[in-house]
Design a protein around this motif. Structure first.
Motif, PDB file in Angstrom:
ATOM      1  N   MET A   1      34.150  46.338  55.644  1.00 26.35           N
ATOM      2  CA  MET A   1      33.940  46.122  53.847  1.00 26.35           C
ATOM      3  C   MET A   1      32.336  45.040  54.368  1.00 26.35           C
ATOM      4  SD  MET A   1      36.591  43.081  52.382  1.00 26.35           S
ATOM      5  CE  MET A   1      37.883  44.178  52.205  1.00 26.35           C
ATOM      6  N   GLU A   2      31.438  46.219  54.016  1.00 24.87           N
ATOM      7  CA  GLU A   2      30.305  45.183  53.835  1.00 24.87           C
ATOM      8  C   GLU A   2      29.518  44.636  52.374  1.00 24.87           C
ATOM      9  OE1 GLU A   2      28.034  48.419  55.327  1.00 24.87           O
ATOM     10  OE2 GLU A   2      28.615  48.499  57.237  1.00 24.87           O
ATOM     11  N   ASP A   3      30.328  44.832  51.224  1.00 23.24           N
ATOM     12  CA  ASP A   3      29.996  44.309  50.237  1.00 23.24           C
ATOM     13  C   ASP A   3      30.784  43.027  49.727  1.00 23.24           C
ATOM     14  OD1 ASP A   3      27.926  46.213  49.908  1.00 23.24           O
ATOM     15  OD2 ASP A   3      29.087  47.738  48.677  1.00 23.24           O
ATOM     16  N   ILE A   4      30.692  42.102  48.651  1.00 25.53           N
ATOM     17  CA  ILE A   4      31.852  41.413  48.161  1.00 25.53           C
ATOM     18  C   ILE A   4      32.509  42.619  47.699  1.00 25.53           C
ATOM     19  CG2 ILE A   4      31.942  39.871  46.609  1.00 25.53           C
ATOM     20  CD1 ILE A   4      31.066  38.869  48.683  1.00 25.53           C
ATOM     21  N   PRO A   5      34.247  42.144  47.581  1.00 28.59           N
ATOM     22  CA  PRO A   5      35.163  42.851  46.956  1.00 28.59           C
ATOM     23  C   PRO A   5      35.367  43.210  45.812  1.00 28.59           C
ATOM     24  CG  PRO A   5      35.644  41.851  48.708  1.00 28.59           C
ATOM     25  CD  PRO A   5      34.482  41.024  49.421  1.00 28.59           C
ATOM     26  N   GLY A   6      35.280  43.850  44.669  1.00 33.20           N
ATOM     27  CA  GLY A   6      35.087  43.962  44.093  1.00 33.20           C
ATOM     28  C   GLY A   6      36.014  43.126  42.839  1.00 33.20           C
ATOM     29  N   ARG A   7      36.898  42.814  43.249  1.00 38.03           N
ATOM     30  CA  ARG A   7      38.234  42.106  42.848  1.00 38.03           C
ATOM     31  C   ARG A   7      39.200  40.812  43.690  1.00 38.03           C
ATOM     32  NH1 ARG A   7      41.319  42.103  37.812  1.00 38.03           N
ATOM     33  NH2 ARG A   7      43.377  40.873  37.330  1.00 38.03           N
ATOM     34  N   ILE A   8      38.338  39.113  43.415  1.00 39.74           N
ATOM     35  CA  ILE A   8      39.006  38.415  43.915  1.00 39.74           C
ATOM     36  C   ILE A   8      39.870  37.150  43.645  1.00 39.74           C
ATOM     37  CG2 ILE A   8      37.904  36.572  46.263  1.00 39.74           C
ATOM     38  CD1 ILE A   8      35.066  38.565  46.204  1.00 39.74           C
ATOM     39  N   VAL A   9      40.551  36.941  44.591  1.00 42.61           N
ATOM     40  CA  VAL A   9      41.668  35.254  44.081  1.00 42.61           C
ATOM     41  C   VAL A   9      40.732  34.737  44.457  1.00 42.61           C
ATOM     42  CG1 VAL A   9      43.730  34.506  43.659  1.00 42.61           C
ATOM     43  CG2 VAL A   9      43.500  36.960  43.504  1.00 42.61           C
ATOM     44  N   GLN A  30      33.062  41.610  40.945  1.00 39.04           N
ATOM     45  CA  GLN A  30      33.284  42.238  39.382  1.00 39.04           C
ATOM     46  C   GLN A  30      34.023  41.004  39.391  1.00 39.04           C
ATOM     47  OE1 GLN A  30      34.639  46.353  40.578  1.00 39.04           O
ATOM     48  NE2 GLN A  30      32.480  47.365  41.127  1.00 39.04           N
ATOM     49  N   HIS A  31      34.910  40.881  39.782  1.00 41.33           N
ATOM     50  CA  HIS A  31      36.270  40.050  38.398  1.00 41.33           C
ATOM     51  C   HIS A  31      36.822  39.042  39.720  1.00 41.33           C
ATOM     52  CE1 HIS A  31      38.490  39.640  35.034  1.00 41.33           C
ATOM     53  NE2 HIS A  31      39.496  38.988  36.184  1.00 41.33           N
ATOM     54  N   LEU A  32      36.833  37.574  38.625  1.00 40.65           N
ATOM     55  CA  LEU A  32      37.604  36.412  39.885  1.00 40.65           C
ATOM     56  C   LEU A  32      38.330  36.205  39.164  1.00 40.65           C
ATOM     57  CD1 LEU A  32      34.461  33.949  40.504  1.00 40.65           C
ATOM     58  CD2 LEU A  32      35.540  35.980  41.612  1.00 40.65           C
ATOM     59  N   VAL A  33      39.661  36.201  40.048  1.00 41.56           N
ATOM     60  CA  VAL A  33      40.946  35.137  39.702  1.00 41.56           C
ATOM     61  C   VAL A  33      41.198  34.539  39.763  1.00 41.56           C
ATOM     62  CG1 VAL A  33      43.295  35.879  39.267  1.00 41.56           C
ATOM     63  CG2 VAL A  33      42.493  37.783  39.499  1.00 41.56           C
ATOM     64  N   LEU A  34      40.840  32.996  39.087  1.00 38.94           N
ATOM     65  CA  LEU A  34      40.825  31.706  39.330  1.00 38.94           C
ATOM     66  C   LEU A  34      42.601  30.907  39.394  1.00 38.94           C
ATOM     67  CD1 LEU A  34      38.094  30.850  36.932  1.00 38.94           C
ATOM     68  CD2 LEU A  34      37.714  31.503  39.050  1.00 38.94           C
ATOM     69  N   LEU A  35      42.644  30.931  40.731  1.00 44.93           N
ATOM     70  CA  LEU A  35      43.958  30.169  40.449  1.00 44.93           C
ATOM     71  C   LEU A  35      44.406  28.617  40.673  1.00 44.93           C
ATOM     72  CD1 LEU A  35      47.215  32.067  41.830  1.00 44.93           C
ATOM     73  CD2 LEU A  35      47.080  29.732  42.525  1.00 44.93           C
ATOM     74  N   PRO A  39      44.775  23.041  34.698  1.00 46.59           N
ATOM     75  CA  PRO A  39      44.014  24.215  33.529  1.00 46.59           C
ATOM     76  C   PRO A  39      42.779  24.142  34.592  1.00 46.59           C
ATOM     77  CG  PRO A  39      45.332  22.322  32.970  1.00 46.59           C
ATOM     78  CD  PRO A  39      45.327  22.533  33.892  1.00 46.59           C
ATOM     79  N   VAL A  40      42.286  26.137  34.367  1.00 45.49           N
ATOM     80  CA  VAL A  40      40.779  26.244  34.537  1.00 45.49           C
ATOM     81  C   VAL A  40      40.343  27.215  33.073  1.00 45.49           C
ATOM     82  CG1 VAL A  40      39.722  27.480  36.162  1.00 45.49           C
ATOM     83  CG2 VAL A  40      41.095  26.118  36.763  1.00 45.49           C
ATOM     84  N   GLU A  41      39.762  27.439  33.128  1.00 38.86           N
ATOM     85  CA  GLU A  41      39.273  28.099  31.684  1.00 38.86           C
ATOM     86  C   GLU A  41      38.052  29.193  32.033  1.00 38.86           C
ATOM     87  OE1 GLU A  41      37.025  27.569  27.110  1.00 38.86           O
ATOM     88  OE2 GLU A  41      37.652  26.013  28.647  1.00 38.86           O
ATOM     89  N   ALA A  42      38.674  30.198  31.806  1.00 38.88           N
ATOM     90  CA  ALA A  42      38.083  31.241  32.132  1.00 38.88           C
ATOM     91  C   ALA A  42      36.738  31.522  31.600  1.00 38.88           C
ATOM     92  CB  ALA A  42      38.470  32.807  32.194  1.00 38.88           C
ATOM     93  N   GLN A  43      34.960  31.126  31.985  1.00 40.51           N
ATOM     94  CA  GLN A  43      33.583  31.587  31.204  1.00 40.51           C
ATOM     95  C   GLN A  43      33.408  32.746  30.693  1.00 40.51           C
ATOM     96  OE1 GLN A  43      30.754  30.419  34.593  1.00 40.51           O
ATOM     97  NE2 GLN A  43      31.112  28.830  34.923  1.00 40.51           N
ATOM     98  N   ASP A  44      33.736  33.955  30.884  1.00 43.04           N
ATOM     99  CA  ASP A  44      34.157  35.174  30.382  1.00 43.04           C
ATOM    100  C   ASP A  44      34.677  36.031  31.006  1.00 43.04           C
ATOM    101  OD1 ASP A  44      32.817  36.428  33.065  1.00 43.04           O
ATOM    102  OD2 ASP A  44      30.745  35.375  32.198  1.00 43.04           O
ATOM    103  N   ASP A  45      34.714  37.479  30.389  1.00 45.89           N
ATOM    104  CA  ASP A  45      35.574  38.358  31.033  1.00 45.89           C
ATOM    105  C   ASP A  45      35.757  39.201  32.019  1.00 45.89           C
ATOM    106  OD1 ASP A  45      32.736  39.686  30.351  1.00 45.89           O
ATOM    107  OD2 ASP A  45      33.815  40.749  28.979  1.00 45.89           O
ATOM    108  N   THR A  46      34.361  38.227  33.351  1.00 40.37           N
ATOM    109  CA  THR A  46      34.421  38.740  34.324  1.00 40.37           C
ATOM    110  C   THR A  46      35.354  38.170  35.313  1.00 40.37           C
ATOM    111  OG1 THR A  46      32.980  37.048  35.041  1.00 40.37           O
ATOM    112  CG2 THR A  46      32.526  39.995  34.057  1.00 40.37           C
ATOM    113  N   GLU A  47      36.671  36.624  34.226  1.00 45.62           N
ATOM    114  CA  GLU A  47      37.443  36.410  35.196  1.00 45.62           C
ATOM    115  C   GLU A  47      38.079  36.034  34.573  1.00 45.62           C
ATOM    116  OE1 GLU A  47      34.187  32.164  36.960  1.00 45.62           O
ATOM    117  OE2 GLU A  47      34.960  32.115  34.627  1.00 45.62           O
ATOM    118  N   THR A  48      39.279  35.504  35.188  1.00 49.04           N
ATOM    119  CA  THR A  48      40.859  35.606  34.782  1.00 49.04           C
ATOM    120  C   THR A  48      41.484  34.300  35.342  1.00 49.04           C
ATOM    121  OG1 THR A  48      41.083  37.615  34.428  1.00 49.04           O
ATOM    122  CG2 THR A  48      43.649  36.167  34.489  1.00 49.04           C
TER     123      THR A  48
END
Length: 281
Positions: A1-9, A30-35, A39-48
């Motif tokens: 694993m050398e690159d930042i993982p695509g989907r990170i929680v 590529q995508h962040l899951v904000l847990l 309440p947390v607000e996603a900034q755009d479609d790269t966040e959930t």
């Protein structure tokens, strides 16, 4: 694993460190899951954004589906009644690791603490593989966090990095921070390294800036994670008195260490159980 993982929680993303980690990873993942339970607000479609508590294992399993990695920040970050620490830090970390196993997540980065070894004296240079000497109940809970990580790595093959973070602040604001400061820039650097280092099974490393007065050895971070911190609290040393009593000796945990710091929480726990609290002879 050398690159930042695509989907990170990121758990606990609404906490004190979460926004810094979120900002540091947002440009590459590529995508962040904000847990968080807040309440947390996603900034755009790269966040959930996911509103969930780490005590809810089924909710974590659902949130972790499809994730490549988890950065686990959630929990109690200071001394507290032991029952609360067990729920938030120990049981919460178990749930995170178990959810990661069930969801097929490859790597988990656990935020441990320098308080795992806070009872060592300030003149002792501590290596990451030395025996724990927790300075209170909070430190004990983080020893358990690391043990859970080791077990999940050994038993289930989960890749786990436990970062023993220093004092996370924008700038040092007390004398002890000349040794323990973790700058925001270095915090992100350690997290990125923990997510991308190849060949990880289970690694414990101190995550602290390159402070000239630091207590903790950074060899594990350099050799196993490939990260060397860039900031140094010495740049702020003129703000603090050279003869501060902290440097005369005592535990690395400073004022957070000792019976006076711990007993109020032991007493609280005893009262909950209906048993009078007594100090040892």
């Amino acid at each position: 694993m050398e690159d930042i993982p695509g989907r990170i929680v990121i758990t606990g993303v609404a906490g004190r460190i979460g926004p810094t980690v979120r900002a540091g990873l947002s440009g590459d993942a590529q995508h962040l899951v904000l847990l968080d339970r807040a309440p947390v607000e996603a900034q755009d479609d790269t966040e959930t954004a996911v509103e969930a508590d780490i005590t809810d294992l089924p909710a974590l399993v659902e949130a972790f589906e499809g994730a490549d990695a988890v950065v686990h920040l959630a929990g109690i970050a200071d001394e507290a009644p032991f029952a609360d620490l067990l729920d938030a830090n120990v049981r919460g970390t178990y749930n995170v690791l178990e959810a990661a196993r069930r969801a097929g997540v490859g790597r988990v980065v656990l935020f441990s603490s320098n308080r795992v070894t806070g009872a060592y004296p300030i003149h002792h240079h501590v290596f990451a593989d030395e025996p724990p000497r927790p300075d209170g109940l909070y430190g004990v809970s983080k020893v358990a966090v690391e043990a859970l990580g080791q077990m999940y790595a050994d038993t289930f093959g989960l890749e786990v990095v436990a970062l023993r973070i220093g004092s996370f602040e924008e700038e040092p604001d007390e004398t002890r921070h000349l040794a323990t400061w973790l700058s925001p820039r270095d915090c992100v650097g350690f997290v990125r390294a923990a997510l991308t280092a190849p060949g990880v099974t289970f690694t414990v490393a101190y995550a602290v800036s390159g402070n000239a007065r630091r207590f903790w050895d950074l060899t594990a971070a350099a050799n196993e994670l490939g990260y060397r911190p860039v900031d140094d609290a010495a740049a702020f040393a003129s703000r603090f008195a050279d003869d501060d009593p902290f440097w005369h000796g005592g535990p690395q945990g400073g004022p957070s260490t000792g019976a006076e710091a711990v007993l109020p929480f032991v007493e609280d726990a005893a009262e909950v159980e209906g048993t009078p609290a007594t100090a040892a002879d």
